[in-house]
Design a protein around this motif. Structure first.
Motif, short mmCIF file in Angstrom:
data_model
loop_
_atom_site.label_atom_id
_atom_site.label_comp_id
_atom_site.label_asym_id
_atom_site.label_seq_id
_atom_site.Cartn_x
_atom_site.Cartn_y
_atom_site.Cartn_z
N PRO A 1 0.82 -1.22 0.00
CA PRO A 1 0.00 0.00 0.00
C PRO A 1 0.85 1.26 0.00
O PRO A 1 1.94 1.28 0.58
CB PRO A 1 -0.80 -0.11 1.30
N VAL A 2 0.35 2.29 -0.65
CA VAL A 2 1.00 3.61 -0.65
C VAL A 2 -0.05 4.64 -0.27
O VAL A 2 -1.16 4.63 -0.81
CB VAL A 2 1.59 3.95 -2.04
N ALA A 3 0.30 5.53 0.66
CA ALA A 3 -0.62 6.62 1.04
C ALA A 3 -0.01 7.93 0.56
O ALA A 3 -0.10 8.26 -0.62
CB ALA A 3 -0.85 6.58 2.54
N GLY B 1 -13.60 7.84 1.61
CA GLY B 1 -13.42 8.01 3.06
C GLY B 1 -12.01 7.75 3.54
O GLY B 1 -11.80 7.56 4.74
N PHE B 2 -11.04 7.74 2.65
CA PHE B 2 -9.65 7.47 3.08
C PHE B 2 -9.16 8.59 4.01
O PHE B 2 -8.52 8.35 5.02
CB PHE B 2 -8.74 7.34 1.86
N GLY B 3 -9.48 9.83 3.65
CA GLY B 3 -9.19 10.96 4.52
C GLY B 3 -10.49 11.51 5.08
O GLY B 3 -11.57 11.19 4.57
N ILE C 1 -1.69 10.41 8.53
CA ILE C 1 -1.59 9.88 9.90
C ILE C 1 -1.48 8.35 9.85
O ILE C 1 -0.70 7.74 10.58
CB ILE C 1 -2.77 10.37 10.78
N GLY C 2 -2.25 7.73 8.95
CA GLY C 2 -2.22 6.26 8.86
C GLY C 2 -0.91 5.76 8.28
O GLY C 2 -0.38 4.73 8.73
N GLY C 3 -0.40 6.48 7.28
CA GLY C 3 0.88 6.07 6.68
C GLY C 3 2.00 6.15 7.70
O GLY C 3 2.86 5.27 7.78
C1 LIG Z 1 11.95 15.18 4.71
C2 LIG Z 1 11.01 14.41 5.59
C3 LIG Z 1 10.97 14.73 6.94
C4 LIG Z 1 10.11 14.04 7.78
N1 LIG Z 1 10.06 14.39 9.12
C5 LIG Z 1 9.17 13.76 9.92
C6 LIG Z 1 9.03 14.14 11.31
O1 LIG Z 1 9.67 15.07 11.82
N2 LIG Z 1 8.15 13.45 12.06
C7 LIG Z 1 7.38 12.43 11.56
O2 LIG Z 1 6.60 11.85 12.28
N3 LIG Z 1 7.48 12.06 10.26
C8 LIG Z 1 8.34 12.70 9.44
N4 LIG Z 1 8.43 12.32 8.12
C9 LIG Z 1 7.60 11.19 7.63
C10 LIG Z 1 6.24 11.69 7.16
O3 LIG Z 1 5.49 12.09 8.30
C11 LIG Z 1 5.42 10.63 6.40
O4 LIG Z 1 4.23 11.24 6.07
C12 LIG Z 1 5.03 9.38 7.12
O5 LIG Z 1 6.09 8.74 7.74
C13 LIG Z 1 4.45 8.34 6.16
O6 LIG Z 1 3.20 8.74 5.76
P1 LIG Z 1 2.75 8.54 4.26
O7 LIG Z 1 1.29 8.80 4.23
O8 LIG Z 1 3.59 9.35 3.37
O9 LIG Z 1 2.99 6.97 4.03
P2 LIG Z 1 3.70 6.20 2.83
O10 LIG Z 1 5.08 6.71 2.67
O11 LIG Z 1 2.84 6.18 1.65
O12 LIG Z 1 3.73 4.73 3.46
C14 LIG Z 1 4.55 4.44 4.57
C15 LIG Z 1 4.41 2.96 4.92
O13 LIG Z 1 3.14 2.68 5.45
C16 LIG Z 1 2.43 1.75 4.63
N5 LIG Z 1 1.07 2.28 4.57
C17 LIG Z 1 0.72 3.56 4.25
N6 LIG Z 1 -0.59 3.72 4.43
C18 LIG Z 1 -1.08 2.54 4.86
C19 LIG Z 1 -2.38 2.10 5.24
N7 LIG Z 1 -3.43 2.92 5.25
N8 LIG Z 1 -2.52 0.81 5.64
C20 LIG Z 1 -1.46 -0.02 5.68
N9 LIG Z 1 -0.21 0.35 5.35
C21 LIG Z 1 -0.03 1.61 4.96
C22 LIG Z 1 3.16 1.72 3.30
O14 LIG Z 1 3.05 0.47 2.67
C23 LIG Z 1 4.58 2.01 3.74
O15 LIG Z 1 5.16 0.83 4.21
C24 LIG Z 1 9.29 12.99 7.26
C25 LIG Z 1 9.35 12.68 5.90
C26 LIG Z 1 10.20 13.38 5.07
C27 LIG Z 1 10.23 13.03 3.60
#
Ligand SMILES: Cc1cc2nc3c(=O)[nH]c(=O)nc-3n(C[C@H](O)[C@H](O)[C@H](O)COP(=O)(O)OP(=O)(O)OC[C@H]3O[C@@H](n4cnc5c(N)ncnc54)[C@H](O)[C@@H]3O)c2cc1C
Length: 266
Positions: free
Chosen positions: A27-29, A56-58, A109-111
């Motif tokens: 999965p990718v969020a 309803g994802f967000g 938040i979920g990611g």
């Molecule tokens: C430059 C930078 C700085 C950052 N600094 C911080 C920080 O200070 N604090 C902090 O908390 N975070 C930080 N982050 C991380 C950021 O908050 C990301 O948003 C978060 O870690 C992942 O969320 P995402 O929605 O992008 O998930 P994705 O990157 O899309 O997915 C992350 C993982 O979760 C899985 N996944 C995603 N959604 C689901 C779902 N609904 N169900 C099951 N599996 C799922 C994916 O398969 C993957 O393994 C930073 C990121 C970057 C690039």
């Protein structure tokens, strides 16, 4: 580097998303964590399922004292008061200290929770609330207590064929007190030690100590911490196995300061 080739799918409903996960898709969020991992080839899935267009994802819904936050709700939406009331004030304060705005615009938040980086802000804070993660798999929905969701470094209670659908948190009375301390070298960086304390009127106060390279430490009764912050913070931090002296000092100070924030507002 470029990612290894993969098949991209955009499931239109939750059943299709679960079916894709059953067939091995990742999965990718928001892509803020998995994007770099794909680019660096730390992960090389054959297929990815882009969850962003699921209904309803967000979004946030209130019902019967529970606030249901869709897993795809972005950090920015929470920062911008998507969650109402005292709970929303607390969550907005956490969200606005995650990374910087472009990351918050996409990251969810979920990611963040599913990624289970021990230093991540939601990983550190959500176990303080008596809430659940709502997982959806082939057998339907199940709820996992937030205190049990992150099990270790990038390890969660989600099964490989389950998607995180929502986070459910109890709404909070206006008098709820909250302390949150995050140590990072510059604003928006990942934490080196985070502590939070939640004191809901009429309930046993809870605390979390996190960002210590492992699952968050949930203190389900933080009464002793509020009664004697100095001694209790030292006892808790010293009991975390394998912490170097400087990390233990940060952990102790984070706990003490989070407790002080609660006591100052008493
Ligand atoms: C430059 C930078 C700085 C950052 N600094 C911080 C920080 O200070 N604090 C902090 O908390 N975070 C930080 N982050 C991380 C950021 O908050 C990301 O948003 C978060 O870690 C992942 O969320 P995402 O929605 O992008 O998930 P994705 O990157 O899309 O997915 C992350 C993982 O979760 C899985 N996944 C995603 N959604 C689901 C779902 N609904 N169900 C099951 N599996 C799922 C994916 O398969 C993957 O393994 C930073 C990121 C970057 C690039």
């Amino acid at each position: 580097m470029k990612p290894a080739p993969f098949t991209y799918s955009r499931p239109a409903d939750w059943g299709a998303a679960v079916a894709l996960l059953q067939s091995g898709a990742r999965p990718v969020a928001g892509g803020q964590s998995i994007g770099p991992m794909l680019n660096l080839r730390v992960v090389q899935p054959d297929a990815v399922a882009d969850l962003r267009h699921l209904p309803g994802f967000g979004g946030v819904a209130l019902s019967g004292g529970l606030c249901r936050i869709g897993a795809g709700t972005t950090h920015a939406a929470i920062e911008d008061d998507a969650v109402p009331g005292r709970l929303g004030e607390i969550l907005a304060g956490v969200a606005r200290r995650i990374a910087y705005r472009p990351v918050r615009n996409r990251g969810t938040i979920g990611g963040s929770l599913a990624h289970a980086d021990p230093a991540a802000d939601w990983v550190a804070v959500l176990p303080a609330f008596r809430g659940s993660a709502v997982a959806l798999g082939p057998g339907g929905e199940r709820r996992i207590a937030l205190a049990d969701f992150v099990m270790g470094l990038m390890e969660t209670a989600l099964r490989p064929d389950e998607v995180l659908r929502a986070i459910e948190l109890p709404t909070l009375p206006a008098e709820t007190r909250w302390g949150h301390w995050k140590f990072c070298r510059k604003p928006g960086e990942f934490s080196k030690a985070t502590a939070c304390v939640l004191a809901v009127p009429g309930e046993v106060p809870r605390a979390v100590l996190a960002a210590l390279d492992e699952a968050p430490l949930v203190i389900s009764d933080a009464s002793a911490l509020l009664a004697a912050p100095e001694a209790e913070a030292a006892r808790i931090a010293n009991a975390v196995p394998g912490l170097s002296p400087w990390r233990a000092a940060l952990a102790r100070t984070a706990l003490k300061r989070a407790a002080a924030m609660v006591l100052e507002t008493a």
